[in-house]
Design a protein around this motif. Structure first.
Motif, PDB file in Angstrom:
ATOM      1  N   THR A  41       0.861  -1.185   0.000  1.00 56.53           N
ATOM      2  CA  THR A  41       0.000   0.000   0.000  1.00 56.53           C
ATOM      3  C   THR A  41       0.900   1.238   0.000  1.00 56.53           C
ATOM      4  O   THR A  41       2.093   1.156   0.295  1.00 56.53           O
ATOM      5  CB  THR A  41      -0.896   0.032   1.253  1.00 56.53           C
ATOM      6  N   GLU A  42       0.307   2.369  -0.295  1.00 53.23           N
ATOM      7  CA  GLU A  42       1.079   3.618  -0.283  1.00 53.23           C
ATOM      8  C   GLU A  42       1.651   3.880   1.112  1.00 53.23           C
ATOM      9  O   GLU A  42       2.809   4.268   1.260  1.00 53.23           O
ATOM     10  CB  GLU A  42       0.188   4.778  -0.721  1.00 53.23           C
ATOM     11  N   LYS A  43       0.835   3.619   2.133  1.00 51.53           N
ATOM     12  CA  LYS A  43       1.281   3.808   3.519  1.00 51.53           C
ATOM     13  C   LYS A  43       2.458   2.887   3.827  1.00 51.53           C
ATOM     14  O   LYS A  43       3.445   3.291   4.441  1.00 51.53           O
ATOM     15  CB  LYS A  43       0.123   3.531   4.477  1.00 51.53           C
ATOM     16  N   MET A  44       2.365   1.620   3.391  1.00 52.11           N
ATOM     17  CA  MET A  44       3.433   0.671   3.635  1.00 52.11           C
ATOM     18  C   MET A  44       4.704   1.066   2.883  1.00 52.11           C
ATOM     19  O   MET A  44       5.806   0.917   3.401  1.00 52.11           O
ATOM     20  CB  MET A  44       3.007  -0.747   3.224  1.00 52.11           C
ATOM     21  N   LEU A  45       4.537   1.594   1.684  1.00 48.11           N
ATOM     22  CA  LEU A  45       5.685   2.044   0.897  1.00 48.11           C
ATOM     23  C   LEU A  45       6.439   3.145   1.648  1.00 48.11           C
ATOM     24  O   LEU A  45       7.669   3.136   1.708  1.00 48.11           O
ATOM     25  CB  LEU A  45       5.214   2.541  -0.464  1.00 48.11           C
ATOM     26  N   VAL A  46       5.709   4.055   2.252  1.00 48.35           N
ATOM     27  CA  VAL A  46       6.315   5.130   3.038  1.00 48.35           C
ATOM     28  C   VAL A  46       7.037   4.538   4.250  1.00 48.35           C
ATOM     29  O   VAL A  46       8.156   4.946   4.582  1.00 48.35           O
ATOM     30  CB  VAL A  46       5.246   6.168   3.461  1.00 48.35           C
ATOM     31  N   GLN A  47       6.417   3.547   4.908  1.00 51.10           N
ATOM     32  CA  GLN A  47       7.042   2.889   6.064  1.00 51.10           C
ATOM     33  C   GLN A  47       8.328   2.174   5.662  1.00 51.10           C
ATOM     34  O   GLN A  47       9.329   2.243   6.374  1.00 51.10           O
ATOM     35  CB  GLN A  47       6.094   1.854   6.672  1.00 51.10           C
ATOM     36  N   ILE A  48       8.277   1.466   4.537  1.00 56.51           N
ATOM     37  CA  ILE A  48       9.451   0.732   4.046  1.00 56.51           C
ATOM     38  C   ILE A  48      10.593   1.697   3.783  1.00 56.51           C
ATOM     39  O   ILE A  48      11.726   1.479   4.222  1.00 56.51           O
ATOM     40  CB  ILE A  48       9.101  -0.077   2.778  1.00 56.51           C
ATOM     41  N   ALA A  49      10.293   2.788   3.075  1.00 57.60           N
ATOM     42  CA  ALA A  49      11.324   3.775   2.763  1.00 57.60           C
ATOM     43  C   ALA A  49      11.914   4.378   4.038  1.00 57.60           C
ATOM     44  O   ALA A  49      13.127   4.551   4.145  1.00 57.60           O
ATOM     45  CB  ALA A  49      10.750   4.872   1.867  1.00 57.60           C
ATOM     46  N   ALA A  50      11.060   4.655   5.016  1.00 55.10           N
ATOM     47  CA  ALA A  50      11.538   5.236   6.279  1.00 55.10           C
ATOM     48  C   ALA A  50      12.444   4.255   7.016  1.00 55.10           C
ATOM     49  O   ALA A  50      13.509   4.643   7.514  1.00 55.10           O
ATOM     50  CB  ALA A  50      10.349   5.637   7.151  1.00 55.10           C
ATOM     51  N   LEU A  51      12.046   2.992   7.081  1.00 53.97           N
ATOM     52  CA  LEU A  51      12.871   1.985   7.758  1.00 53.97           C
ATOM     53  C   LEU A  51      14.229   1.818   7.075  1.00 53.97           C
ATOM     54  O   LEU A  51      15.241   1.594   7.731  1.00 53.97           O
ATOM     55  CB  LEU A  51      12.161   0.630   7.765  1.00 53.97           C
ATOM     56  N   LEU A  52      14.219   1.907   5.758  1.00 57.87           N
ATOM     57  CA  LEU A  52      15.454   1.722   4.997  1.00 57.87           C
ATOM     58  C   LEU A  52      16.251   3.024   4.871  1.00 57.87           C
ATOM     59  O   LEU A  52      17.349   3.026   4.327  1.00 57.87           O
ATOM     60  CB  LEU A  52      15.127   1.169   3.603  1.00 57.87           C
ATOM     61  N   ASN A  53      15.658   4.122   5.352  1.00 59.76           N
ATOM     62  CA  ASN A  53      16.295   5.438   5.291  1.00 59.76           C
ATOM     63  C   ASN A  53      16.621   5.837   3.850  1.00 59.76           C
ATOM     64  O   ASN A  53      17.724   6.283   3.544  1.00 59.76           O
ATOM     65  CB  ASN A  53      17.547   5.473   6.170  1.00 59.76           C
ATOM     66  N   ILE A  54      15.632   5.620   2.969  1.00 58.12           N
ATOM     67  CA  ILE A  54      15.782   5.998   1.563  1.00 58.12           C
ATOM     68  C   ILE A  54      14.534   6.738   1.112  1.00 58.12           C
ATOM     69  O   ILE A  54      13.519   6.741   1.804  1.00 58.12           O
ATOM     70  CB  ILE A  54      16.009   4.767   0.646  1.00 58.12           C
ATOM     71  N   ASP A  55      14.604   7.354  -0.042  1.00 61.85           N
ATOM     72  CA  ASP A  55      13.463   8.037  -0.642  1.00 61.85           C
ATOM     73  C   ASP A  55      12.541   6.992  -1.270  1.00 61.85           C
ATOM     74  O   ASP A  55      13.023   6.066  -1.922  1.00 61.85           O
ATOM     75  CB  ASP A  55      13.973   9.014  -1.711  1.00 61.85           C
ATOM     76  N   SER A  56      11.244   7.133  -1.078  1.00 59.14           N
ATOM     77  CA  SER A  56      10.309   6.148  -1.643  1.00 59.14           C
ATOM     78  C   SER A  56      10.421   6.064  -3.158  1.00 59.14           C
ATOM     79  O   SER A  56      10.134   5.026  -3.743  1.00 59.14           O
ATOM     80  CB  SER A  56       8.870   6.469  -1.225  1.00 59.14           C
ATOM     81  N   ARG A  57      10.889   7.140  -3.798  1.00 58.98           N
ATOM     82  CA  ARG A  57      11.069   7.095  -5.259  1.00 58.98           C
ATOM     83  C   ARG A  57      12.146   6.100  -5.655  1.00 58.98           C
ATOM     84  O   ARG A  57      12.113   5.546  -6.746  1.00 58.98           O
ATOM     85  CB  ARG A  57      11.392   8.490  -5.804  1.00 58.98           C
ATOM     86  N   ASP A  58      13.109   5.841  -4.746  1.00 60.76           N
ATOM     87  CA  ASP A  58      14.131   4.831  -5.031  1.00 60.76           C
ATOM     88  C   ASP A  58      13.502   3.441  -5.127  1.00 60.76           C
ATOM     89  O   ASP A  58      13.942   2.613  -5.916  1.00 60.76           O
ATOM     90  CB  ASP A  58      15.211   4.831  -3.948  1.00 60.76           C
ATOM     91  N   LEU A  59      12.478   3.194  -4.332  1.00 59.90           N
ATOM     92  CA  LEU A  59      11.795   1.912  -4.371  1.00 59.90           C
ATOM     93  C   LEU A  59      10.979   1.759  -5.641  1.00 59.90           C
ATOM     94  O   LEU A  59      10.805   0.670  -6.157  1.00 59.90           O
ATOM     95  CB  LEU A  59      10.873   1.750  -3.160  1.00 59.90           C
ATOM     96  N   LEU A  60      10.467   2.875  -6.128  1.00 65.04           N
ATOM     97  CA  LEU A  60       9.653   2.863  -7.342  1.00 65.04           C
ATOM     98  C   LEU A  60      10.507   2.892  -8.608  1.00 65.04           C
ATOM     99  O   LEU A  60       9.993   2.741  -9.700  1.00 65.04           O
ATOM    100  CB  LEU A  60       8.699   4.053  -7.337  1.00 65.04           C
ATOM    101  N   GLY A  61      11.809   3.115  -8.434  1.00 65.84           N
ATOM    102  CA  GLY A  61      12.695   3.165  -9.591  1.00 65.84           C
ATOM    103  C   GLY A  61      12.639   4.477 -10.336  1.00 65.84           C
ATOM    104  O   GLY A  61      13.030   4.567 -11.492  1.00 65.84           O
ATOM    105  N   GLU A  62      12.116   5.505  -9.682  1.00 66.22           N
ATOM    106  CA  GLU A  62      11.994   6.819 -10.309  1.00 66.22           C
ATOM    107  C   GLU A  62      13.293   7.609 -10.134  1.00 66.22           C
ATOM    108  O   GLU A  62      13.969   7.499  -9.127  1.00 66.22           O
ATOM    109  CB  GLU A  62      10.833   7.602  -9.684  1.00 66.22           C
ATOM    110  N   LYS A  63      13.569   8.413 -11.109  1.00 65.51           N
ATOM    111  CA  LYS A  63      14.726   9.310 -11.034  1.00 65.51           C
ATOM    112  C   LYS A  63      14.323  10.560 -10.273  1.00 65.51           C
ATOM    113  O   LYS A  63      13.205  11.050 -10.394  1.00 65.51           O
ATOM    114  CB  LYS A  63      15.185   9.694 -12.443  1.00 65.51           C
ATOM    115  N   HIS A  64      15.238  11.048  -9.472  1.00 71.54           N
ATOM    116  CA  HIS A  64      14.989  12.309  -8.764  1.00 71.54           C
ATOM    117  C   HIS A  64      16.314  13.015  -8.558  1.00 71.54           C
ATOM    118  O   HIS A  64      17.360  12.432  -8.643  1.00 71.54           O
ATOM    119  CB  HIS A  64      14.259  12.086  -7.440  1.00 71.54           C
ATOM    120  N   GLY A  65      16.246  14.269  -8.266  1.00 73.48           N
ATOM    121  CA  GLY A  65      17.481  14.988  -8.042  1.00 73.48           C
ATOM    122  C   GLY A  65      17.359  16.364  -8.440  1.00 73.48           C
ATOM    123  O   GLY A  65      17.600  17.386  -8.354  1.00 73.48           O
TER     124      GLY A  65
END
Length: 65
Positions: A41-65
């Protein structure tokens, strides 16, 4: 996305068991997510990113910067 979640989880040293506990889900659900059989879920995606200390866009494979 599941492969990226698994890769980041392992990079941070989490076992599936510990990571699932931190997310409040079962190992079976985490395994399904990592195998791409289930989307978090979107909420879980945010939790996963927070636990891993990364940007959720990294999990989605999106470019950012």
């Amino acid at each position: 996305m599941g492969n990226r979640i698994r890769a980041f989880r392992k990079l941070k040293g989490y076992t599936q068991q510990k990571f699932a506990e931190q997310l409040g889900i079962s190992v079976a659900v985490l395994g399904s997510i990592e195998r791409g059989m289930k989307d978090p879920t979107e909420k879980m995606l945010v939790q996963i990113a927070a636990l891993l200390n990364i940007d959720s866009r990294d999990l989605l494979g999106e470019k950012h910067g």
